[in-house]
Design an enzyme around this catalytic site. Structure first.
Site, PDB file in Angstrom:
ATOM      1  N   ASP B 431       0.861  -1.181   0.000  1.00 49.82           N
ATOM      2  CA  ASP B 431       0.000   0.000   0.000  1.00 49.82           C
ATOM      3  C   ASP B 431       0.900   1.235   0.000  1.00 49.82           C
ATOM      4  O   ASP B 431       1.613   1.482   0.975  1.00 49.82           O
ATOM      5  CB  ASP B 431      -0.900  -0.055   1.243  1.00 49.82           C
ATOM      6  N   HIS B 432       0.850   1.990  -1.084  1.00 44.97           N
ATOM      7  CA  HIS B 432       1.787   3.109  -1.237  1.00 44.97           C
ATOM      8  C   HIS B 432       1.496   4.269  -0.292  1.00 44.97           C
ATOM      9  O   HIS B 432       2.265   5.225  -0.187  1.00 44.97           O
ATOM     10  CB  HIS B 432       1.788   3.601  -2.688  1.00 44.97           C
ATOM     11  N   ARG B 433       0.357   4.187   0.408  1.00 44.14           N
ATOM     12  CA  ARG B 433       0.103   5.212   1.423  1.00 44.14           C
ATOM     13  C   ARG B 433       0.977   4.955   2.649  1.00 44.14           C
ATOM     14  O   ARG B 433       1.336   5.864   3.386  1.00 44.14           O
ATOM     15  CB  ARG B 433      -1.371   5.177   1.866  1.00 44.14           C
TER      16      ARG B 433
END
Lengths: 387, 459
Positions: B431-433
């Site tokens: 998850d790039h967050r």
């Protein structure tokens, strides 16, 4: 010669439920709840619990066969209900939830009449005055206020005459026994009922079967302290007993009812038990709880421990158990036939039962309704002709 | 003289309209007692065992295992010997007959005992009178049924899903959907807790972008061979919702690495021979799991959760390792609690136990919740890699491909040469967050290093 009961090791722990009959079937003593085992008819309690369970399993089968729309099972709660109910006197009044089949049995209610509500043939099923057992209440917690209101009535109608022994009173009032579950504790009505009962010192006993699951909500989401401990906040005494121990439930309810009858005010009893089946036949408990938990509680079965006690002490002949079993089987077969024979209601009942006497408007509505039903009948017959 | 009695499928759960036959426990010719379990059925609410209302001999089973039956349809016929009828209904007083409310012509009848002439009660709460017929039409059509060419194409044509739970939406949103002619079943929910939002309804109501849809489908060769419609329910429905939620809320990045795991395969042989591992399946995936758990210690950012409501990142100080398992009923991802505290043998036993329980459909609810990171073995299907979608609420998922003998460039003092080696491909989605390329790459590289040189785990 009767042995001196040993003191339960658990009794030393203040928060653990009071136990008078261990899962192994041994009677123990607890100073917090004095009890004379000779004051209880143990074989009769055993029979009550077996018959109650048979009633329950037969009703579940009837539901699975399409004869009932729904059934809330009491499986696992037989001791709590039978123990509490056998502490009652005939004049006492009971306000049940919808799961008190064991209490209904002990009050002498015709068990077949319990089925009508769940078969859809009646909205009630019995006259509450016949056995001093109110109708099943489906709205969670509503019966707590009904019971408190009834107790207020007792005080206003009877207290002056009955409590004054110098003027020929017995010194005792009828008491009210209100049943509730752990889920009802989060309802406003229940909290109001506690407050009214306490501030007016009403002759009412609240018997909470904490079966730990309010449908799918565990008790831990409702409270971080035991049910009995919450009583203190309202100013009434709380007592916590092992709900799978029929003797502890009997002893605690007897003591609380006696106190209520003599003007001593209300008590909250927590019977710590477990709902071993799903909430109702329309629920699937495996979606929200562990099978390991269910297995654990199967080991604390209320009937098995009294069976163990009766066997170990030789209090009954071995044939006794077979007789009870045979009686339960006959009872179940009779219940099955009687369920199917429950009379179907006439369409006029809702109109007739709204008021003591029907108003002209209700007469008009009933006539209209009958005409409507007759037109449906015709349509059905025409459809039959075509087919 | 024996009488044939039909037991009709009852509504066992307050308003159900149909049920699937899971398993018969009796066959024609068997003698059954009253209340003996005869069949297990599955409804939208639960799997339930049905007890026989009659004692007698089974003559007909009206449905096969796997069939879906509407409530009120005959389920089983039992030949009952009845001189006076032990468990039979008592005769109903004549007055009850007169007072009887009329029954809808096609309404389902009592599950049992309506052949003695009396009109029976509805089964349980009973569906509406038009219920069974309509439901039957919505059941999966046989593949041989030709597709209707006149089916209207438009916003309201999405198939309704008969038995799935009702889509969640607030009353005003329901009203909006009704006004716009949008079928809530067909809307992809993106609101909180999987609810259908006002925007979702508007999106569903908007005409599809691009060229206008041909409202008169051509009768092509493929069209004439028919379609099969499979109701989305149970595990698949749950999986679909989870994947949509994940794919449209978490920005996914996937990275790949191909690694020579010959040393790990050698270690596997050593481990297999040891007594404490007797009886435990030692698969290459077990070492991948162990390497993942090791690597997460250095990159704990990928064992975390995005808390949208509170705008916080929740770093987990424990690892509950999810193992994706393909079962007959669909994909489930049970997880191993505190997997990072387990030894290799404990981990192996836990993975085997979890997979077995999942395949048997006995996974406990608690095993399906609380996962923090997931491992999926696509190699068992013979493929090399994939781009896995995150289990909702998790930061990373690792896919392991097939382990193959591959020509590999090996380098030592003697120079370079090509050798057959054991290799596999790893794919890590994150998850790039919660993490960026640096952390994701470090986690994947660490895992690859440990599998290439298992001794590094000692560091």
């Amino acid at each position: 010669m009767p042995r001196t009961p040993r003191t339960s090791a658990k009794a030393k722990d203040r928060s653990s439920p009071i136990q008078l009959l261990t899962p192994e079937g041994e009677i123990v003593r607890d100073n917090k709840l004095p009890f004379d085992p000779l004051s209880a008819d143990l074989p009769a309690l055993y029979r009550d619990m077996v018959m109650t369970r048979r009633l329950d399993t037969e009703a579940i089968a009837l539901q699975r066969q399409g004869e009932l729309g729904l059934w809330p099972s009491l499986f696992g709660q037989e001791a709590a209900q039978v123990g509490a109910a056998r502490a009652l006197l005939p004049n006492d009044m009971v306000f049940p939830t919808y799961r008190e089949h064991g209490v209904a049995w002990c009050r002498g209610l015709d068990p077949a009449s319990l089925l009508g509500l769940f078969r859809g043939t009646t909205l009630g099923g019995w006259d509450p005055a016949d056995a001093n057992f109110n109708l099943y209440t489906l709205v969670i917690g509503a019966q707590t206020l009904h019971g408190v209101g009834y107790a207020m009535g007792i005080v206003r109608d009877l207290a002056r005459d009955l409590l004054d022994t110098s003027k020929g009173g017995t010194g005792e009032l009828p008491a009210v026994l209100v049943f509730l579950g752990d889920g009802a504790l989060s309802e406003g009505e229940t909290n109001e009922a506690f407050i009214w009962a306490t501030t007016q010192s009403l002759p009412v006993v609240f018997f909470c079967q904490n079966n730990q699951w309010a449908i799918s909500a565990p008790y831990s989401v409702q409270s971080t302290v035991p049910v009995a401990q919450r009583a203190a906040g309202f100013g009434l005494p709380g007592v916590r007993v092992d709900g799978n121990d029929v003797l502890a439930c009997l002893a605690a309810t007897r003591r609380a009812l006696r106190k209520a009858r003599t003007g001593g005010g209300p008590t909250l009893i927590e019977a710590f038990t477990y709902r071993r089946n799903a909430h109702t036949t329309a629920d699937d408990a495996s979606r929200y709880r562990e099978s390991a938990e269910e297995k654990e509680w199967a080991g604390k079965d209320p009937i098995a421990r009294l069976h163990a006690h009766l066997t170990a002490t030789g209090a009954v002949e071995p044939a006794f158990f077979d007789e009870v079993e045979a009686e339960a089987k006959d009872f179940a077969e009779g219940l099955r036939s009687r369920c199917r024979a429950l009379p179907e209601p006439d369409a006029s009942l809702p109109f007739e039962h709204t008021y003591a006497e029907m108003t002209p408007e209700l007469h008009r509505q009933l006539a209209h309704h009958r005409a409507h039903l007759a037109s449906l009948q015709e349509t059905a017959e025409h459809a039959g002709d075509r087919a | 003289m024996p009488t044939a009695k039909d037991f009709r499928l009852p509504d066992v759960g307050e308003g159900l309209t149909e049920a699937d036959i899971l398993q018969w426990t009796v066959s024609p010719g068997d003698t059954v007692e009253v209340n003996q379990i005869i069949v297990e059925i599955e409804t939208a609410k639960a799997a339930v065992e049905l007890p026989s209302p009659y004692a007698g001999i089974v003559s007909v089973l009206h449905a096969a295992e796997g069939d879906t039956l509407p409530v009120g349809a005959p389920l089983i016929t039992i030949d009952v010997d009845e001189p006076t009828g032990g468990g039979e209904p008592l005769p109903v007083p004549e007055t009850a007959e007169v007072a009887h409310p009329p029954e809808p012509p096609s309404g389902p009848r009592s599950a049992a005992g309506d052949e003695d002439g009396r009109t029976a009660l509805l089964v349980g709460y009973g569906p509406r009178a038009d219920g069974p017929a309509r439901r039957r039409a919505a059941r999966p059509a046989a593949p041989t049924v030709p597709a209707t060419s006149s089916a209207p194409v438009g916003k309201a044509e999405a198939p309704s899903v008969p038995d799935a739970p009702r889509p969640s939406a607030k009353p005003p949103v329901r009203k909006l959907a009704k006004d716009l002619g949008v079928d809530l079943w067909a809307v992809v929910p993106t609101g909180p807790h999987g609810t259908v939002s006002r925007e979702d309804v508007h999106r569903a109501a908007a005409p599809p972008a691009g060229p206008a849809v041909d409202v008169h489908p051509r009768n092509t060769a493929s069209g004439s061979r028919g379609e099969t419609r499979i109701p989305v329910r149970g595990v698949r429905k749950h999986m679909a919702a989870a994947m949509v939620l994940s794919a449209f809320t978490a920005p996914h990045v996937t990275e790949f690495v191909t690694v020579d795991i010959s040393e790990t395969m050698r270690l596997r042989e050593l481990v297999r021979a040891r007594r404490e591992f007797a009886g435990i399946r030692i698969s290459p995936m077990l070492f991948v799991a162990k390497a993942l758990l090791h690597a997460l210690r250095r990159t704990p950012e990928l064992n975390s959760q995005w808390d949208e409501a509170r705008q916080e990142i929740v770093l987990k100080h424990y690892v509950n390792l999810g193992i994706a398992a393909a079962t007959d009923r669909g994909l489930v991802v049970p997880n191993i609690k505190d997997a990072d505290l387990l030894s290799l043998s404990e981990l192996g036993a836990a993975i085997a136990g979890l997979a077995k329980t999942a395949r048997e459909g006995r996974t406990e609810p608690r095993d399906l919740t609380g996962g923090t990171v997931t491992l999926t073995n696509v190699g068992v299907f013979g493929v090399d890699t994939g781009t896995p979608i995150l289990n909702p609420g998790e930061a990373a998922i690792l896919a392991v491909g097939a382990v193959r003998r591959t020509p590999w460039v090996v380098q030592d003092q003697r120079g370079e040469r090509i050798e057959p080696r054991w290799t596999t491909q790893l794919a890590l989605s994150f998850d790039h967050r919660l993490a960026d390329g640096q952390q994701g790459s470090r986690l994947l590289a660490d895992i690859a290093d440990m599998l290439r040189e298992p001794g590094l785990a000692m560091l």
